[in-house]
Design a protein around this motif. Structure first.
Motif, PDB file in Angstrom:
ATOM      1  N   GLU A  10      41.978  16.945  50.998  1.00  8.25           N
ATOM      2  CA  GLU A  10      40.890  17.583  50.273  1.00  8.25           C
ATOM      3  C   GLU A  10      41.303  18.989  49.886  1.00  8.25           C
ATOM      4  OE1 GLU A  10      37.854  16.357  49.393  1.00  8.25           O
ATOM      5  OE2 GLU A  10      38.518  14.402  50.107  1.00  8.25           O
ATOM      6  N   PHE A  11      41.048  19.360  48.636  1.00  7.14           N
ATOM      7  CA  PHE A  11      41.380  20.689  48.158  1.00  7.14           C
ATOM      8  C   PHE A  11      40.173  21.299  47.461  1.00  7.14           C
ATOM      9  CE2 PHE A  11      45.459  18.340  48.009  1.00  7.14           C
ATOM     10  CZ  PHE A  11      46.134  19.088  48.955  1.00  7.14           C
ATOM     11  N   PRO A  12      40.065  22.628  47.469  1.00  6.14           N
ATOM     12  CA  PRO A  12      38.925  23.297  46.834  1.00  6.14           C
ATOM     13  C   PRO A  12      39.082  23.354  45.315  1.00  6.14           C
ATOM     14  CG  PRO A  12      40.410  24.923  47.734  1.00  6.14           C
ATOM     15  CD  PRO A  12      40.955  23.573  48.106  1.00  6.14           C
ATOM     16  N   THR A  13      38.644  22.319  44.639  1.00  7.02           N
ATOM     17  CA  THR A  13      38.774  22.271  43.188  1.00  7.02           C
ATOM     18  C   THR A  13      37.556  21.592  42.574  1.00  7.02           C
ATOM     19  OG1 THR A  13      40.135  21.503  41.357  1.00  7.02           O
ATOM     20  CG2 THR A  13      40.171  20.167  43.350  1.00  7.02           C
ATOM     21  N   GLN A  37      44.096  33.851  54.233  1.00  6.56           N
ATOM     22  CA  GLN A  37      45.483  34.289  54.122  1.00  6.56           C
ATOM     23  C   GLN A  37      45.665  35.348  53.044  1.00  6.56           C
ATOM     24  OE1 GLN A  37      48.336  31.049  53.898  1.00  6.56           O
ATOM     25  NE2 GLN A  37      46.843  29.692  54.842  1.00  6.56           N
ATOM     26  N   ILE A  38      44.837  35.289  51.996  1.00  4.30           N
ATOM     27  CA  ILE A  38      44.930  36.259  50.908  1.00  4.30           C
ATOM     28  C   ILE A  38      43.538  36.718  50.486  1.00  4.30           C
ATOM     29  CG2 ILE A  38      47.119  35.366  50.031  1.00  4.30           C
ATOM     30  CD1 ILE A  38      45.519  34.063  47.742  1.00  4.30           C
ATOM     31  N   LYS A  39      43.508  37.860  49.771  1.00  6.34           N
ATOM     32  CA  LYS A  39      42.244  38.411  49.280  1.00  6.34           C
ATOM     33  C   LYS A  39      42.143  38.390  47.766  1.00  6.34           C
ATOM     34  CE  LYS A  39      41.770  41.353  53.267  1.00  6.34           C
ATOM     35  NZ  LYS A  39      41.946  42.631  53.854  1.00  6.34           N
ATOM     36  N   LYS A  40      43.268  38.495  47.076  1.00  9.51           N
ATOM     37  CA  LYS A  40      43.294  38.585  45.616  1.00  9.51           C
ATOM     38  C   LYS A  40      44.472  37.786  45.074  1.00  9.51           C
ATOM     39  CE  LYS A  40      40.187  42.028  45.163  1.00  9.51           C
ATOM     40  NZ  LYS A  40      38.949  41.900  44.435  1.00  9.51           N
ATOM     41  N   ALA A  57      48.755  25.852  41.018  1.00  9.08           N
ATOM     42  CA  ALA A  57      48.832  27.247  41.472  1.00  9.08           C
ATOM     43  C   ALA A  57      47.447  27.798  41.811  1.00  9.08           C
ATOM     44  CB  ALA A  57      49.497  28.110  40.409  1.00  9.08           C
ATOM     45  N   LEU A  58      46.458  27.479  41.000  1.00  5.32           N
ATOM     46  CA  LEU A  58      45.092  27.966  41.249  1.00  5.32           C
ATOM     47  C   LEU A  58      44.516  27.375  42.535  1.00  5.32           C
ATOM     48  CD1 LEU A  58      43.712  27.788  37.609  1.00  5.32           C
ATOM     49  CD2 LEU A  58      44.326  29.858  38.890  1.00  5.32           C
ATOM     50  N   VAL A  59      44.733  26.091  42.738  1.00  6.85           N
ATOM     51  CA  VAL A  59      44.211  25.433  43.945  1.00  6.85           C
ATOM     52  C   VAL A  59      44.900  25.975  45.195  1.00  6.85           C
ATOM     53  CG1 VAL A  59      43.990  23.214  45.148  1.00  6.85           C
ATOM     54  CG2 VAL A  59      43.428  23.382  42.709  1.00  6.85           C
ATOM     55  N   VAL A  60      46.197  26.215  45.111  1.00  2.00           N
ATOM     56  CA  VAL A  60      46.916  26.813  46.245  1.00  2.00           C
ATOM     57  C   VAL A  60      46.322  28.190  46.554  1.00  2.00           C
ATOM     58  CG1 VAL A  60      49.128  27.804  46.988  1.00  2.00           C
ATOM     59  CG2 VAL A  60      49.057  25.541  45.949  1.00  2.00           C
ATOM     60  N   SER A  61      46.098  28.968  45.526  1.00  2.00           N
ATOM     61  CA  SER A  61      45.565  30.314  45.708  1.00  2.00           C
ATOM     62  C   SER A  61      44.182  30.296  46.354  1.00  2.00           C
ATOM     63  CB  SER A  61      45.515  31.021  44.349  1.00  2.00           C
ATOM     64  OG  SER A  61      45.094  32.342  44.497  1.00  2.00           O
ATOM     65  N   VAL A  62      43.292  29.462  45.853  1.00  2.00           N
ATOM     66  CA  VAL A  62      41.942  29.376  46.421  1.00  2.00           C
ATOM     67  C   VAL A  62      41.989  28.845  47.849  1.00  2.00           C
ATOM     68  CG1 VAL A  62      39.681  28.268  46.196  1.00  2.00           C
ATOM     69  CG2 VAL A  62      40.819  29.187  44.170  1.00  2.00           C
ATOM     70  N   SER A  63      42.873  27.886  48.111  1.00  2.00           N
ATOM     71  CA  SER A  63      43.028  27.368  49.474  1.00  2.00           C
ATOM     72  C   SER A  63      43.439  28.478  50.433  1.00  2.00           C
ATOM     73  CB  SER A  63      44.074  26.245  49.511  1.00  2.00           C
ATOM     74  OG  SER A  63      43.660  25.145  48.750  1.00  2.00           O
ATOM     75  N   THR A 105      38.140  26.170  39.318  1.00  3.30           N
ATOM     76  CA  THR A 105      37.616  26.956  40.436  1.00  3.30           C
ATOM     77  C   THR A 105      36.236  27.519  40.118  1.00  3.30           C
ATOM     78  OG1 THR A 105      38.295  29.226  39.887  1.00  3.30           O
ATOM     79  CG2 THR A 105      40.007  27.767  40.749  1.00  3.30           C
ATOM     80  N   ASP A 106      35.595  28.027  41.142  1.00  2.00           N
ATOM     81  CA  ASP A 106      34.334  28.754  40.983  1.00  2.00           C
ATOM     82  C   ASP A 106      34.536  30.248  41.196  1.00  2.00           C
ATOM     83  OD1 ASP A 106      32.592  26.569  40.487  1.00  2.00           O
ATOM     84  OD2 ASP A 106      32.665  26.028  42.602  1.00  2.00           O
ATOM     85  N   GLU A 107      35.780  30.691  41.201  1.00  2.00           N
ATOM     86  CA  GLU A 107      36.092  32.089  41.493  1.00  2.00           C
ATOM     87  C   GLU A 107      35.850  32.992  40.288  1.00  2.00           C
ATOM     88  OE1 GLU A 107      36.847  33.125  44.490  1.00  2.00           O
ATOM     89  OE2 GLU A 107      36.951  31.104  45.315  1.00  2.00           O
ATOM     90  N   LYS A 108      35.488  34.230  40.593  1.00  4.03           N
ATOM     91  CA  LYS A 108      35.314  35.237  39.543  1.00  4.03           C
ATOM     92  C   LYS A 108      36.681  35.769  39.137  1.00  4.03           C
ATOM     93  CE  LYS A 108      32.027  38.261  39.924  1.00  4.03           C
ATOM     94  NZ  LYS A 108      31.145  39.324  40.429  1.00  4.03           N
ATOM     95  N   TYR A 109      36.814  36.073  37.845  1.00  2.15           N
ATOM     96  CA  TYR A 109      38.103  36.558  37.349  1.00  2.15           C
ATOM     97  C   TYR A 109      37.893  37.597  36.255  1.00  2.15           C
ATOM     98  CZ  TYR A 109      37.497  33.668  33.182  1.00  2.15           C
ATOM     99  OH  TYR A 109      37.022  33.116  32.016  1.00  2.15           O
ATOM    100  N   LEU A 110      38.927  38.366  36.027  1.00  3.39           N
ATOM    101  CA  LEU A 110      38.979  39.326  34.925  1.00  3.39           C
ATOM    102  C   LEU A 110      40.276  39.095  34.161  1.00  3.39           C
ATOM    103  CD1 LEU A 110      37.912  42.558  36.832  1.00  3.39           C
ATOM    104  CD2 LEU A 110      36.600  41.423  35.027  1.00  3.39           C
ATOM    105  N   VAL A 111      40.240  39.407  32.862  1.00  2.00           N
ATOM    106  CA  VAL A 111      41.436  39.343  32.033  1.00  2.00           C
ATOM    107  C   VAL A 111      41.720  40.755  31.544  1.00  2.00           C
ATOM    108  CG1 VAL A 111      42.489  38.386  29.953  1.00  2.00           C
ATOM    109  CG2 VAL A 111      40.933  36.976  31.319  1.00  2.00           C
TER     110      VAL A 111
END
Length: 181
Positions: free
Chosen positions: A25-28, A75-78, A63-69, A100-106
């Motif tokens: 299961e992954f957070p996606t 393990q990480i904050k940003k 890459a996004l799923v690894v990051s959110v996981s 993802t459901d994460e907030k982002y900026l460009v």
């Protein structure tokens, strides 16, 4: 010793292929394909790696799923996503919203506007910042306080070889991932 590491890598990869990825299961928000699940599972076991799948196989999603996981396991904050300017919105913003459901900026605009974006990213609850290689090289001083408990995703690694773009190598981060076609 390089030979021992290569053997460990091969053993890890074989054990991952034997594992039933359907059980993972992954957070996606969107279902991953089997090859993506194998890649995510492997990448979660290493701090830095290069993912060099063919075009269209979903490296960005992996890459996004690894990051959110890694975020969910504290393990990480940003996460800083460094990519060509042409893919900031067309690929990365779209993929972040899709997976993802994460907030982002460009990062965009003149230097003052970009500085405001970086400050918002570092101080607020944004998880992803998407920035192109050229802006990173120009604005590197704004990232001296970039948290080490972070992940950097570098897309299109041909840009890293450019002598002007070596700024990405100066960033401190616990986890680094490189995506290449």
């Amino acid at each position: 010793d390089a030979e021992k590491r290569a053997q460990e890598y091969e053993e890890n990869l074989l054990s991952l292929k034997k594992k039933k990825t359907a059980e993972l299961e992954f957070p996606t928000k969107k279902k991953l394909y089997e090859h993506q699940k194998v890649a995510v599972n492997y990448l979660l076991k290493v701090d830095s790696a290069m993912l060099a799948d063919d075009l269209g196989l979903g490296k960005s999603a992996v890459a996004l799923v690894v990051s959110v996981s890694r975020k969910l396991s504290n393990q990480i904050k940003k996460t800083l996503i460094v990519c060509p300017a042409t893919t900031k919105y067309s690929v990365w913003a779209r993929e972040i919203e899709k997976f993802t459901d994460e907030k982002y900026l460009v990062s965009d605009g003149n230097k003052n506007k970009r500085k405001q974006i970086y400050e918002r990213f570092l101080c607020d609850d944004y998880f992803f910042l998407v920035i192109n290689y050229e802006s990173l090289a120009i604005d590197l001083e704004f990232f001296r306080d970039f948290p080490e408990e972070s992940m950097i995703i570098a897309d299109e690694t041909i840009y890293i070889k450019n002598h002007k773009q070596k700024s990405i190598k100066r960033l401190k981060a616990k986890n680094k991932g490189i995506l290449n076609d």
